[in-house]
Design an enzyme around this catalytic site. Structure first.
Site, PDB file in Angstrom:
ATOM      1  N   GLY A 141       7.350   5.625   8.077  1.00  0.00           N
ATOM      2  CA  GLY A 141       6.674   6.918   8.070  1.00  0.00           C
ATOM      3  C   GLY A 141       6.932   7.665   9.365  1.00  0.00           C
ATOM      4  O   GLY A 141       7.911   7.403  10.073  1.00  0.00           O
ATOM      5  N   SER A 142       6.050   8.573   9.687  1.00  0.00           N
ATOM      6  CA  SER A 142       6.237   9.411  10.868  1.00  0.00           C
ATOM      7  C   SER A 142       6.010   8.607  12.146  1.00  0.00           C
ATOM      8  O   SER A 142       5.296   7.602  12.154  1.00  0.00           O
ATOM      9  CB  SER A 142       5.266  10.599  10.835  1.00  0.00           C
ATOM     10  OG  SER A 142       3.938  10.161  11.070  1.00  0.00           O
ATOM     11  N   THR A 143       6.601   9.082  13.228  1.00  0.00           N
ATOM     12  CA  THR A 143       6.422   8.421  14.523  1.00  0.00           C
ATOM     13  C   THR A 143       4.967   8.476  14.954  1.00  0.00           C
ATOM     14  O   THR A 143       4.429   7.504  15.507  1.00  0.00           O
ATOM     15  CB  THR A 143       7.332   9.081  15.576  1.00  0.00           C
ATOM     16  OG1 THR A 143       8.703   8.895  15.189  1.00  0.00           O
ATOM     17  CG2 THR A 143       7.121   8.475  16.953  1.00  0.00           C
ATOM     18  N   GLU A 144       4.305   9.587  14.693  1.00  0.00           N
ATOM     19  CA  GLU A 144       2.901   9.732  15.079  1.00  0.00           C
ATOM     20  C   GLU A 144       2.028   8.666  14.419  1.00  0.00           C
ATOM     21  O   GLU A 144       1.232   7.989  15.076  1.00  0.00           O
ATOM     22  CB  GLU A 144       2.403  11.130  14.699  1.00  0.00           C
ATOM     23  CG  GLU A 144       0.930  11.359  14.993  1.00  0.00           C
ATOM     24  CD  GLU A 144       0.421  12.693  14.460  1.00  0.00           C
ATOM     25  OE1 GLU A 144      -0.781  12.967  14.635  1.00  0.00           O
ATOM     26  OE2 GLU A 144       1.221  13.453  13.873  1.00  0.00           O
ATOM     27  N   ILE A 145       2.170   8.504  13.104  1.00  0.00           N
ATOM     28  CA  ILE A 145       1.372   7.503  12.398  1.00  0.00           C
ATOM     29  C   ILE A 145       1.827   6.098  12.778  1.00  0.00           C
ATOM     30  O   ILE A 145       1.014   5.171  12.886  1.00  0.00           O
ATOM     31  CB  ILE A 145       1.459   7.705  10.875  1.00  0.00           C
ATOM     32  CG1 ILE A 145       0.991   9.112  10.502  1.00  0.00           C
ATOM     33  CG2 ILE A 145       0.617   6.667  10.151  1.00  0.00           C
ATOM     34  CD1 ILE A 145      -0.435   9.415  10.882  1.00  0.00           C
ATOM     35  N   GLY A 146       3.129   5.918  12.992  1.00  0.00           N
ATOM     36  CA  GLY A 146       3.642   4.616  13.391  1.00  0.00           C
ATOM     37  C   GLY A 146       3.019   4.118  14.691  1.00  0.00           C
ATOM     38  O   GLY A 146       2.721   2.923  14.832  1.00  0.00           O
ATOM     39  N   LYS A 172       0.861  -1.177   0.000  1.00  0.00           N
ATOM     40  CA  LYS A 172       0.000   0.000   0.000  1.00  0.00           C
ATOM     41  C   LYS A 172       0.898   1.227   0.000  1.00  0.00           C
ATOM     42  O   LYS A 172       1.404   1.649   1.019  1.00  0.00           O
ATOM     43  CB  LYS A 172      -0.907  -0.002   1.231  1.00  0.00           C
ATOM     44  CG  LYS A 172      -2.246   0.728   1.058  1.00  0.00           C
ATOM     45  CD  LYS A 172      -2.125   2.220   0.813  1.00  0.00           C
ATOM     46  CE  LYS A 172      -1.703   2.966   2.065  1.00  0.00           C
ATOM     47  NZ  LYS A 172      -1.652   4.460   1.787  1.00  0.00           N
ATOM     48  N   GLU A 194       9.783   1.674  10.966  1.00  0.00           N
ATOM     49  CA  GLU A 194      10.941   2.548  10.737  1.00  0.00           C
ATOM     50  C   GLU A 194      10.384   3.958  10.662  1.00  0.00           C
ATOM     51  O   GLU A 194       9.707   4.330   9.709  1.00  0.00           O
ATOM     52  CB  GLU A 194      11.660   2.142   9.446  1.00  0.00           C
ATOM     53  CG  GLU A 194      13.079   2.680   9.375  1.00  0.00           C
ATOM     54  CD  GLU A 194      13.156   3.958   8.582  1.00  0.00           C
ATOM     55  OE1 GLU A 194      13.206   5.039   9.238  1.00  0.00           O
ATOM     56  OE2 GLU A 194      13.156   3.893   7.352  1.00  0.00           O
ATOM     57  N   CYS A 234      14.204  10.204   6.750  1.00  0.00           N
ATOM     58  CA  CYS A 234      14.175   9.859   8.166  1.00  0.00           C
ATOM     59  C   CYS A 234      15.577   9.896   8.758  1.00  0.00           C
ATOM     60  O   CYS A 234      15.755  10.194   9.938  1.00  0.00           O
ATOM     61  CB  CYS A 234      13.541   8.492   8.363  1.00  0.00           C
ATOM     62  SG  CYS A 234      14.342   7.179   7.408  1.00  0.00           S
ATOM     63  N   GLU A 275      11.249  16.529  13.944  1.00  0.00           N
ATOM     64  CA  GLU A 275      11.641  16.194  12.577  1.00  0.00           C
ATOM     65  C   GLU A 275      10.954  17.158  11.607  1.00  0.00           C
ATOM     66  O   GLU A 275       9.727  17.241  11.564  1.00  0.00           O
ATOM     67  CB  GLU A 275      11.243  14.750  12.266  1.00  0.00           C
ATOM     68  CG  GLU A 275      11.738  14.265  10.921  1.00  0.00           C
ATOM     69  CD  GLU A 275      11.406  12.806  10.673  1.00  0.00           C
ATOM     70  OE1 GLU A 275      12.309  12.057  10.257  1.00  0.00           O
ATOM     71  OE2 GLU A 275      10.248  12.411  10.914  1.00  0.00           O
TER      72      GLU A 275
END
Length: 483
Positions: A231-236, A178, A253, A287, A386
């Site tokens: 992706g971002s830490t928030e979405i992770g 995806k 990651e 990243c 970031e």
């Protein structure tokens, strides 16, 4: 240049429109003009893809029964197909993401190397015998997980997808890719490569779609055994929460705020070049960007002057029909985000040594000047968060001890750089830096055979190298009573 590549979903060996008929429009970041329109997967399409991938992963399937040597040849054949399509993929990636063809070519080349590396792993995924008491044979087997979901980001759309697909396939898993809805095009070429290589139907599925629908449907699906997310830490964190609903494994990651430590005994020309590459490559949308320059006071001015000169001499452009070596940011939203960080840094006391906004000669496109901020302290927002843009924060230090303290004072821990000709200092710092990757006198650098991942909020698990084999297999223990 108009896009004439694939635009449909790829499910169970067939190209198909989304069940809803919905589509995604993509735009060229260098021109702000529409570049393509592709099918947009929804939950029904995810269900179809998972069903197909489950059938292809079943114990009696062609893929599961295929010998490791033949599976390795399939991965090599995918590498061949990708290499054959390289020029086309490079241009598609440049128009869809904004990176220059020079950078996109490096990405595609890395994918070819990654598939060839893991093609060599297919007959080396082994278990072991375990010494136990009594007349017993005890051993372990490493087996595939089953259906794996790969949610790839917009900054390295093709390369980071391949980084997780290759080891997953090598271990005998099936895959659903995806891609980001902002940059969905190059992912579809994995489907073309799978067709060319003769992978059985259902082994490779590609679903362009929105993260809020297709992404959520994948990460919460009970038929998915593992989710690889970059992706971002928030979405992770949200992906991890979603996957926990079915106790689904995850490889994450996530973000970074990499420090580059420069000491007086370093080769300052090499150091400045590495600092430039670490923050201005891919327009800083990395990243592993070396976004904090932690430099000793004795060479602060010399290093800053060198980096500023390099920044100001970097040609901006698409690189397709000009000599651009740094492309635009990916979108208008990302441009605004980067500009807000720079403005906040100024308000908090930072000085703009160069850059800071839109180039005067670029009316169209999301171009942002290579930016160097001095007088930064490690408590400023630009040093903590970031940015994902071409913005370097310079922090002056008095000693090695202070440099180490500032480097480790971050919620992230992905990659750090050290510039010194004292190899003892280099090894000492490498041991004490709280980062998953440390590079001495070179930045940034990675290889298919080396692990990629970070400490703290930069994620968990590892991509690349032997460590990725562990991510995409599960261990079974077998005990045999011989008495």
């Amino acid at each position: 240049m108009s896009y004439d590549g694939p635009t449909q979903l790829y499910i169970d060996g067939e190209w198909t429109d989304a069940a809803s008929g919905e589509t995604i429009e993509t735009f060229d970041p260098a021109t702000e003009e529409q570049y393509a329109e592709v099918s947009c997967a929804g939950r029904e399409d995810v269900d179809r893809a998972v069903d197909a991938a489950e059938r292809a992963a079943s114990r009696d399937s062609e893929w599961r029964r295929m010998g490791p040597g033949e599976r390795g040849r399939k991965l090599d054949a995918m590498a061949d197909a990708i290499e054959e399509m390289k020029d086309e993929i490079v241009l598609v990636e440049s128009h869809d993401n904004g990176k220059t063809p020079f950078e996109a070519s490096i990405d595609v080349g890395m994918v070819v190397k990654t598939f060839r590396y893991y093609a060599g792993w297919t007959d080396k995924v082994t278990g072991s015998t375990v010494p136990v008491d009594g007349p017993r044979l005890n051993y372990t087997r490493r087996e595939p997980l089953g259906v794996t979901a790969h949610v790839s980001p917009w900054n390295y759309p093709f390369q980071l997808a391949g980084r997780s697909l290759a080891p997953a396939l090598a271990c005998g898993n099936t895959c659903i890719l995806k891609p980001s809805s902002q940059t969905p095009l190059s992912a579809l070429y994995y489907a073309k490569a799978a067709e060319e290589a003769g992978l059985p139907d259902g082994v490779m599925n590609v679903l362009p779609g929105e993260g809020s629908e297709a992404g959520d449907a994948l990460t919460t699906h009970e038929g998915v055994e593992h989710v690889a997310f970059t992706g971002s830490t928030e979405i992770g964190k949200r992906v991890m929460e979603s996957a926990a609903e079915n106790v689904t494994g995850v490889t994450l990651e996530l973000g970074g705020k990499g420090p580059q430590l420069v000491f007086p005994d370093a080769d300052l020309d090499d150091a400045a070049g590495g600092v430039r590459n670490g923050i201005f490559m891919n327009c800083g949308q990395m990243c592993w960007a070396g976004s904090r320059l932690v430099v000793h006071e004795d060479v602060h001015d010399e290093v800053v002057d060198r980096v500023v000169e390099m920044a100001e001499s970097t040609p901006l452009g698409s690189g397709i029909d000009d000599d651009g070596r740094m492309g635009p940011l990916v979108s208008a939203d990302q441009f605004e985000t980067v500009a807000e960080y720079v403005n906040e840094a100024k308000a908090q006391g930072a000085t703009i040594a160069t850059g800071g906004g839109r180039p005067a000669d670029k009316e169209d496109g999301y171009f942002f000047e290579p930016t160097v901020l001095t007088d930064v302290t490690n408590d400023m927002t630009v040093a903590r968060e970031e940015i994902f843009g071409p913005v370097l924060s310079v922090i002056e230090v008095e000693s090695e001890e202070e440099a180490l303290e500032i480097a480790n004072d971050s919620p992230f821990g992905l990659m750090a750089g050290i510039w010194t000709n004292d190899i003892t200092r280099g090894h000492r710092l490498a041991e004490n830096l709280d980062y998953g990757m440390v590079s001495i006198n070179e930045y940034p650098v990675t290889f298919p055979q080396t692990p990629f991942g970070g400490y703290k909020q930069s994620g968990n698990g590892r991509e690349q190298g032997e460590e990725a084999i562990r991510e995409y297999t599960q261990v079974k223990n077998v005990n045999v009573n011989l008495g």
